[in-house]
Write an enzyme that holds these catalytic residues in place. Sequence first.
Site, PDB file in Angstrom:
ATOM      1  N   HIS A 132      16.604 -57.487  -3.596  1.00  0.00           N
ATOM      2  CA  HIS A 132      16.752 -57.995  -2.368  1.00  0.00           C
ATOM      3  C   HIS A 132      17.381 -59.087  -2.634  1.00  0.00           C
ATOM      4  O   HIS A 132      17.801 -59.388  -3.878  1.00  0.00           O
ATOM      5  CB  HIS A 132      16.066 -57.593  -1.265  1.00  0.00           C
ATOM      6  CG  HIS A 132      15.988 -55.876  -0.697  1.00  0.00           C
ATOM      7  ND1 HIS A 132      14.996 -55.467  -1.456  1.00  0.00           N
ATOM      8  CD2 HIS A 132      16.955 -54.892   0.416  1.00  0.00           C
ATOM      9  CE1 HIS A 132      14.289 -54.582  -1.222  1.00  0.00           C
ATOM     10  NE2 HIS A 132      15.736 -54.268   0.485  1.00  0.00           N
ATOM     11  N   LYS A 136      16.661 -62.288   2.662  1.00  0.00           N
ATOM     12  CA  LYS A 136      15.750 -61.242   3.058  1.00  0.00           C
ATOM     13  C   LYS A 136      14.833 -62.158   3.153  1.00  0.00           C
ATOM     14  O   LYS A 136      13.883 -62.677   2.254  1.00  0.00           O
ATOM     15  CB  LYS A 136      15.642 -59.654   1.760  1.00  0.00           C
ATOM     16  CG  LYS A 136      14.492 -59.084   2.645  1.00  0.00           C
ATOM     17  CD  LYS A 136      14.656 -57.446   2.146  1.00  0.00           C
ATOM     18  CE  LYS A 136      13.589 -56.855   1.965  1.00  0.00           C
ATOM     19  NZ  LYS A 136      14.168 -56.505   4.224  1.00  0.00           N
TER      20      LYS A 136
END
Length: 243
Positions: A132, A136
């Site tokens: 990600h 995140k």
Amino acid sequence: MGVAIGIFGSAGRMGRAIADAIADAGAVLAGGVEAGGDPLSLGHRADVLVDFSVPSALEAHLHAARTTGTPIVIGTTGLSMTHQALIDAAAADVAVLQTGNTSLGVTLLGILVREAAARLGSDWDIEIVEMHHRHKVDAPSGTALLLGEAAAKGRGTSLGEVRVDSRVGLTGARCEGTIGFASLRGGSVIGDHSVIFAGEGERIELSHIGQDRSIFARGAVRAALWLVGQPAGRYRMGDVLGL
């Protein structure tokens, strides 16, 4: 007049994407709430709520849903067992759909992972790799855990019994039957997930690549529209697809 959808976490990336998806679906944006806002007011205005905020706000949002009798879709990740217990309690009063990923593609991937795990022996090692964007804050991702739970269910066990989050140093040989996780962070990656089944002399990889955040927003809106009118209880994305 279309279904009125309220958003918790409306100013975030997902909140803005969901607002666009609501308009595309012909529904109505009932409004949004950020930290310090009034969840109860939004609950009174909305036919269904969608929560993509932060774990620390979940209790207040569930209270608003229960108090106003408004169904709620929860896409917030990084939830603890305490949060899950709060969701279970709320589901006694209202319809609650909680998921680590609202993508329809990921929902189907979970079914495929469960079926593969059920049919392959324990001598096939299972590893889950996710990547990600650099912003995140939780790892493994909610989607990775969702896929891990699907694999564990296919093998007739619970993820808590077989989960391995990291390997550093002299860890020894891999234990048969475990499910490993690896989390990568960098750049602006929306969300890539791969479930690797590694056997002797062969390997199967089942993957999903998220190229645009709108896939999660469209899935969340579809889930919200489906949840309206459902009886109190706890639901999953598979229910939306009839899986």
